[in-house]
Write an enzyme that holds these catalytic residues in place. Structure first.
Site, PDB file in Angstrom:
ATOM      1  N   ASN A   9    -132.122 -74.940  12.750  1.00 43.94           N
ATOM      2  CA  ASN A   9    -131.746 -73.799  13.583  1.00 43.94           C
ATOM      3  C   ASN A   9    -131.499 -72.630  12.642  1.00 43.94           C
ATOM      4  O   ASN A   9    -130.471 -72.574  11.971  1.00 43.94           O
ATOM      5  CB  ASN A   9    -130.477 -74.147  14.379  1.00 43.94           C
ATOM      6  N   TRP A  10    -132.465 -71.729  12.609  1.00 38.80           N
ATOM      7  CA  TRP A  10    -132.364 -70.606  11.663  1.00 38.80           C
ATOM      8  C   TRP A  10    -131.307 -69.595  12.089  1.00 38.80           C
ATOM      9  O   TRP A  10    -130.955 -68.705  11.315  1.00 38.80           O
ATOM     10  CB  TRP A  10    -133.722 -69.905  11.531  1.00 38.80           C
ATOM     11  N   HIS A  96    -126.026 -73.792  22.597  1.00 36.41           N
ATOM     12  CA  HIS A  96    -125.387 -73.798  21.275  1.00 36.41           C
ATOM     13  C   HIS A  96    -123.982 -73.208  21.402  1.00 36.41           C
ATOM     14  O   HIS A  96    -123.765 -72.279  22.182  1.00 36.41           O
ATOM     15  CB  HIS A  96    -126.223 -72.998  20.273  1.00 36.41           C
ATOM     16  N   GLY A 235    -128.208 -76.005  10.362  1.00 35.66           N
ATOM     17  CA  GLY A 235    -128.117 -74.546  10.293  1.00 35.66           C
ATOM     18  C   GLY A 235    -128.417 -74.060   8.884  1.00 35.66           C
ATOM     19  O   GLY A 235    -129.571 -73.954   8.466  1.00 35.66           O
ATOM     20  N   GLY A 236    -127.366 -73.784   8.129  1.00 35.37           N
ATOM     21  CA  GLY A 236    -127.506 -73.192   6.796  1.00 35.37           C
ATOM     22  C   GLY A 236    -128.518 -73.892   5.902  1.00 35.37           C
ATOM     23  O   GLY A 236    -129.314 -73.231   5.210  1.00 35.37           O
TER      24      GLY A 236
HETATM   25  P1  13P Z   1    -124.530 -75.470   9.892  1.00 37.94           P
HETATM   26  O1  13P Z   1    -125.482 -76.569   9.477  1.00 37.94           O
HETATM   27  O2  13P Z   1    -124.744 -74.185   9.153  1.00 37.94           O
HETATM   28  O3  13P Z   1    -123.104 -75.945   9.873  1.00 37.94           O
HETATM   29  O4  13P Z   1    -124.872 -75.127  11.427  1.00 37.94           O
HETATM   30  C1  13P Z   1    -124.997 -76.157  12.319  1.00 37.94           C
HETATM   31  C2  13P Z   1    -125.538 -75.622  13.578  1.00 37.94           C
HETATM   32  O5  13P Z   1    -124.874 -74.874  14.280  1.00 37.94           O
HETATM   33  C3  13P Z   1    -126.910 -75.975  13.943  1.00 37.94           C
HETATM   34  O6  13P Z   1    -127.206 -75.591  15.242  1.00 37.94           O
END
Ligand code: 13P
Length: 251
Positions: A9-10, A96, A235-236
């Site tokens: 998830n960018w 989300h 995410g990150g």
């Molecule tokens: P992180 O991996 O940056 O904690 O984000 C998770 C997320 O919200 C994926 O949708």
């Protein structure tokens, strides 16, 4: 058996040029490689058409991060499920916690989005998860069950079978504070039991339940080794190939 999935998830990151470069790099890294999970990149809307020219739809698939709760018309700034599907994208993240918290998305709105996504042959990646205060009060199961019930349990068993779930404890998102492997498994097992009670074991056992929240190359293997954790929503660590690829390879 249900699919293992690693989805990136960018969020609101990457210009079009940066995003297409990342998609190219990831596709090149995975082409011809044996991988034991589906890999999906969920980009901002404006990247979708270009990214779908780059990914092969096999080793790398694409999805959006949201879609409208309306079919079409005078909804300035919105993007419909049909528009997302017309780019070649196959998935859409819905519900989300950032959409719920910052853009007022309720379970009732999400129910409409899920319906429209399915009508347009998009697979919803439906996110659920509690905030820290709810976990500290021991209410996480109740919260997650309510999100699933109100957002999804109007679906027929056939339609529910098209849903991917992502458990993302809000306190673990972007904080570097991952749920422990045991906390993830405990919640995923609870979610699967909730699905068994509603749709029966066959549907529940076919539903992929992903974990999200500070998942990275150092913890992915342990998280994914749990029987009810079928992958991750990242995410990150999805923003660079050298951070994302080892998570894909954790399966
Ligand atoms: P992180 O991996 O940056 O904690 O984000 C998770 C997320 O919200 C994926 O949708």
């Amino acid at each position: 058996m249900r699919k293992n999935i690693v989805a990136g998830n960018w969020k609101m990151n990457k210009t079009l040029q940066e995003g297409t470069a990342l998609a190219k790099e990831l596709q090149a890294a995975l082409t011809g490689k044996v991988i034991n999970c589906d890999v999906i990149i969920c980009s901002p809307f404006i990247h979708l058409a270009s990214i779908n020219e780059i990914v092969d739809g096999k080793s790398v698939k694409s999805g959006a991060q949201n879609c409208a709760d309306k079919v079409s018309g005078a909804y300035t700034g919105e993007v419909s499920a049909a528009m997302v599907a017309s780019t070649g994208a196959k998935y859409v993240i819905l519900g989300h916690s950032e959409r719920r918290a910052y853009y007022g998305e309720t379970n009732a709105i999400l129910k409409e989005k899920v319906k429209l996504a399915l009508e347009n042959n998009l697979t919803p990646i439906f996110c659920i998860g509690e905030v820290l205060a709810e976990r500290e009060a021991g209410k996480q199961n109740e919260v997650v069950k309510k999100q699933i019930t109100e957002g999804l349990f109007d679906l027929s068993a056939e339609d529910f079978g098209k849903i991917v779930l992502a458990y993302e404890p809000v306190w673990a998102i972007g904080t570097g504070k991952t749920a422990t492997s045991a906390q993830a498994q405990e919640m995923h097992a609870f979610i699967r039991q909730t699905l068994v009670a509603k749709y029966g074991a066959a549907v529940a056992n076919e539903t992929s339940i992903l974990y999200g929240g500070s998942c990275n190359k150092d913890n992915a293997k342990e998280l994914f080794s749990n029987p009810d954790v079928d992958g991750g929503l990242i995410g990150g660590a999805s923003l660079k190939v050298d951070a994302f690829l080892p998570i894909v390879e954790a399966f």
